[in-house]
Design a protein around this motif. Sequence first.
Motif, PDB file in Angstrom:
ATOM      1  N   ALA B  16       0.837  -1.205   0.000  1.00  0.00           N
ATOM      2  CA  ALA B  16       0.000   0.000   0.000  1.00  0.00           C
ATOM      3  C   ALA B  16       0.872   1.255   0.000  1.00  0.00           C
ATOM      4  CB  ALA B  16      -0.930  -0.010   1.215  1.00  0.00           C
ATOM      5  N   CYS B  21      -0.031   5.270  -1.064  1.00  0.00           N
ATOM      6  CA  CYS B  21      -1.018   5.497  -0.005  1.00  0.00           C
ATOM      7  C   CYS B  21      -0.626   6.718   0.826  1.00  0.00           C
ATOM      8  CB  CYS B  21      -1.082   4.245   0.871  1.00  0.00           C
ATOM      9  SG  CYS B  21      -1.960   4.447   2.412  1.00  0.00           S
ATOM     10  N   TYR B  24      -3.424   5.920   6.280  1.00  0.00           N
ATOM     11  CA  TYR B  24      -3.877   4.624   6.779  1.00  0.00           C
ATOM     12  C   TYR B  24      -4.532   4.860   8.138  1.00  0.00           C
ATOM     13  CZ  TYR B  24      -4.051   0.093   8.936  1.00  0.00           C
ATOM     14  OH  TYR B  24      -4.503  -1.032   9.585  1.00  0.00           O
ATOM     15  N   ALA B  67     -10.327  10.366   1.847  1.00  0.00           N
ATOM     16  CA  ALA B  67     -10.513  10.060   0.422  1.00  0.00           C
ATOM     17  C   ALA B  67     -11.359  11.139  -0.255  1.00  0.00           C
ATOM     18  CB  ALA B  67     -11.167   8.691   0.261  1.00  0.00           C
ATOM     19  N   ARG B  72      -5.048   9.189  -1.193  1.00  0.00           N
ATOM     20  CA  ARG B  72      -5.121   7.735  -1.399  1.00  0.00           C
ATOM     21  C   ARG B  72      -5.201   7.079  -0.042  1.00  0.00           C
ATOM     22  NH1 ARG B  72      -2.013   4.764  -6.418  1.00  0.00           N
ATOM     23  NH2 ARG B  72      -3.768   5.252  -7.754  1.00  0.00           N
ATOM     24  N   PHE B  74      -5.858   3.658   2.520  1.00  0.00           N
ATOM     25  CA  PHE B  74      -5.862   2.209   2.728  1.00  0.00           C
ATOM     26  C   PHE B  74      -6.292   1.948   4.161  1.00  0.00           C
ATOM     27  CE2 PHE B  74      -3.228  -1.667   3.836  1.00  0.00           C
ATOM     28  CZ  PHE B  74      -3.947  -2.566   3.066  1.00  0.00           C
ATOM     29  N   VAL B 100      -9.416   1.708  -0.437  1.00  0.00           N
ATOM     30  CA  VAL B 100      -9.014   0.304  -0.537  1.00  0.00           C
ATOM     31  C   VAL B 100      -9.066  -0.325   0.854  1.00  0.00           C
ATOM     32  CG1 VAL B 100      -7.160  -1.285  -1.147  1.00  0.00           C
ATOM     33  CG2 VAL B 100      -7.588   0.736  -2.566  1.00  0.00           C
ATOM     34  N   TYR B 151      -1.664  -3.273  -4.707  1.00  0.00           N
ATOM     35  CA  TYR B 151      -0.985  -2.237  -5.512  1.00  0.00           C
ATOM     36  C   TYR B 151      -1.894  -1.731  -6.630  1.00  0.00           C
ATOM     37  CZ  TYR B 151       3.172  -0.149  -7.770  1.00  0.00           C
ATOM     38  OH  TYR B 151       4.102   0.700  -8.307  1.00  0.00           O
ATOM     39  N   PHE B 154      -5.787   0.494  -5.844  1.00  0.00           N
ATOM     40  CA  PHE B 154      -5.984   1.949  -5.726  1.00  0.00           C
ATOM     41  C   PHE B 154      -6.441   2.550  -7.062  1.00  0.00           C
ATOM     42  CE2 PHE B 154      -3.211   0.880  -2.228  1.00  0.00           C
ATOM     43  CZ  PHE B 154      -3.724   1.637  -1.190  1.00  0.00           C
ATOM     44  N   ASP B 155      -5.837   2.084  -8.145  1.00  0.00           N
ATOM     45  CA  ASP B 155      -6.234   2.600  -9.466  1.00  0.00           C
ATOM     46  C   ASP B 155      -7.672   2.200  -9.792  1.00  0.00           C
ATOM     47  OD1 ASP B 155      -3.799   3.839  -9.916  1.00  0.00           O
ATOM     48  OD2 ASP B 155      -2.923   2.048 -10.835  1.00  0.00           O
ATOM     49  N   GLU B 158     -10.026   4.315  -7.738  1.00  0.00           N
ATOM     50  CA  GLU B 158     -10.103   5.696  -8.234  1.00  0.00           C
ATOM     51  C   GLU B 158     -10.820   5.765  -9.577  1.00  0.00           C
ATOM     52  OE1 GLU B 158      -6.110   7.278  -7.866  1.00  0.00           O
ATOM     53  OE2 GLU B 158      -6.225   7.081  -5.687  1.00  0.00           O
TER      54      GLU B 158
END
Lengths: 248, 358
Positions: B16, B21, B24, B67, B72, B74, B100, B151, B154-155, B158
């Motif tokens: 992450a 990220c 968190y 967010a 980003r 997590f 995520v 990994y 996240f994409d 988004e």
Amino acid sequence: MKTVFEPTKGMTPADTSYCPGCTHGIAHRLIMEVLDERGLLGNTIGVVPIGCSINAHHFMNIDMCESTHGRAPAIATGIRRVHPDKVVFTYQGDGDLASIGAGEIVHAAHRGEKFSTFFINNAIYGMTGGQMAPTTLIGQKATTCVSGRTVEQAGMPLRMCEILSQIDCCVYAERVMLTTPANIRKAKKAINRALDVQLQGLGFGFVEFLSSCPTNWGLAPKDALKYVEEKMSAYYPVGVFKKPEGID
Amino acid sequence: MGKVLMKGNEAFAEAAIRAGCKCYFGYPITPQNEIPEYMSHELPKAGGAFVQAESELAAISMAYGAAAAGGRVFISTSSPGLSLMQEGLGFICSAEVPVVVLNVSRGGPGVGGIQPGQADYIQVTRGGYNGDCKIPVFAPAGIQECVDTIYKAFDIAEKYRNPVLIFADGMMGQMMEPVVLPEAKGITAVEDIPSVKPWAITGTDHHEGRNVVYSLRMQPDVLEAHVEHLFEKYDEAAKELVDYKAYSLDEAELVFVAFGTMSRLCMEAIEILGERGIKAGLIRPISLWPYPDAAFDLIPSTCKTVISTELNMGQMIFDVKNAVSGRFPVDFIGRTGGIVPSSLEIADRAEKILASRK
């Protein structure tokens, strides 16, 4: 021609959805006026609660997000981590903050989160139609205590300023009331203090506004303001509970 | 970069961080505690922010706020914690914000236990949240795959402005495996957020107009239109994200369907059954929503039973029956309560089922 007065750019042109005599409108405008006067509107992010003022983002002319019920202080905590240099605030009612969100507000204060919370205490659930809140006064009638709240049935009303000011990293707590022009000026001063505390990174700041709910109290607007001054402030004393040195 | 031997939870946290990220938010719960622990000292070094939340309710709410503000985000938890996050997950779907979420799951119900389980299958694929919404769910079967999934997640989050959930059972969190860590992407600078996420709440000085992230829609027609919009996204996501692996289906007499740790045990059971002269295959759903129905079209006519094999009392089996659609008998092998069966136990039980179906 010299401009002697103009509405704040901090409020949108939309008519508010609040009942006649409700003091949400005053609180909205005061907060937005202060941000406008300090040139902060474009660098401010606000969080609105669940309750009547979930609609605040239609009226406050800034970037905002809605919140799950009571979680606004946690949401503002997240926003603050992404934008450490912007102004962040939550605007919450008493059902939202003192009941379902009691945990989140205590822990945001406990962490010393560098945002401000504006707490609208009208001692009742407004949006859902007048149920008892943790802040409902003893003897006050609500749809879930039609004969009036009793200590035996529901305990004593929660005093949030008193509770939060016991927490070390809550560095500023003040209670004001939105009743007379003089008291409204004091409320504006409190908003400025909260922003000073936030901008100087001193810790968590909390302003409680004793507010009226004529509709659910069953009182005329003028009588509702009298109720705030006489009944509410007797149990919820106004004043500064805690203020850092250097904040005037 | 070469392989490193890492404990699952620490590798997931590092994945992450390397995905960029920014934030968190975590609350202690076994068996995922190494994630908040790792994040607390490693994420700040990478320029991110760690907060130990007061509850999972607060953690998901912090995630939503960060967010919505363009970071980003997590978060991780384990089964009972995911129950507490349901309020936030549904709200986040409605508000269209990318987050995520990793569930290092354990046995239930209730507090249950702390050993590995897959008894959250229905919760992660159907949700405990209210309303019409969907969350893409991926079930990796090893530490490397889980790292790669986090990994990429996240994409995906988004792109669809929606939560993405990774369902890794406690076995994967607690075991160690060699792993190749992906390249570090770096965190998007706060001044670049408005160009990457023009919808984010960053202050009106930083983008055109005024941004509001919200869920409330009081007018039924407006709410219906919004849900229809969400479902257009879900339809597109379902096509793009569906994923599975199929092993040795040719002339298979029995076909296991299993994900995560259970799929690895089924691979071993296939070998054991092969030594006994039984041809067995495996369908491993990687995406649990969208469910890979098309994989079941690959099952050959030699098949006598499709066996949903799970670490629960039978939850995925409903999706298996739906996908099989009456073409083959569907049976079940499972253990629950945190018990992970041996591949030998699975093979023995499968052999008995096959005999009963012949």
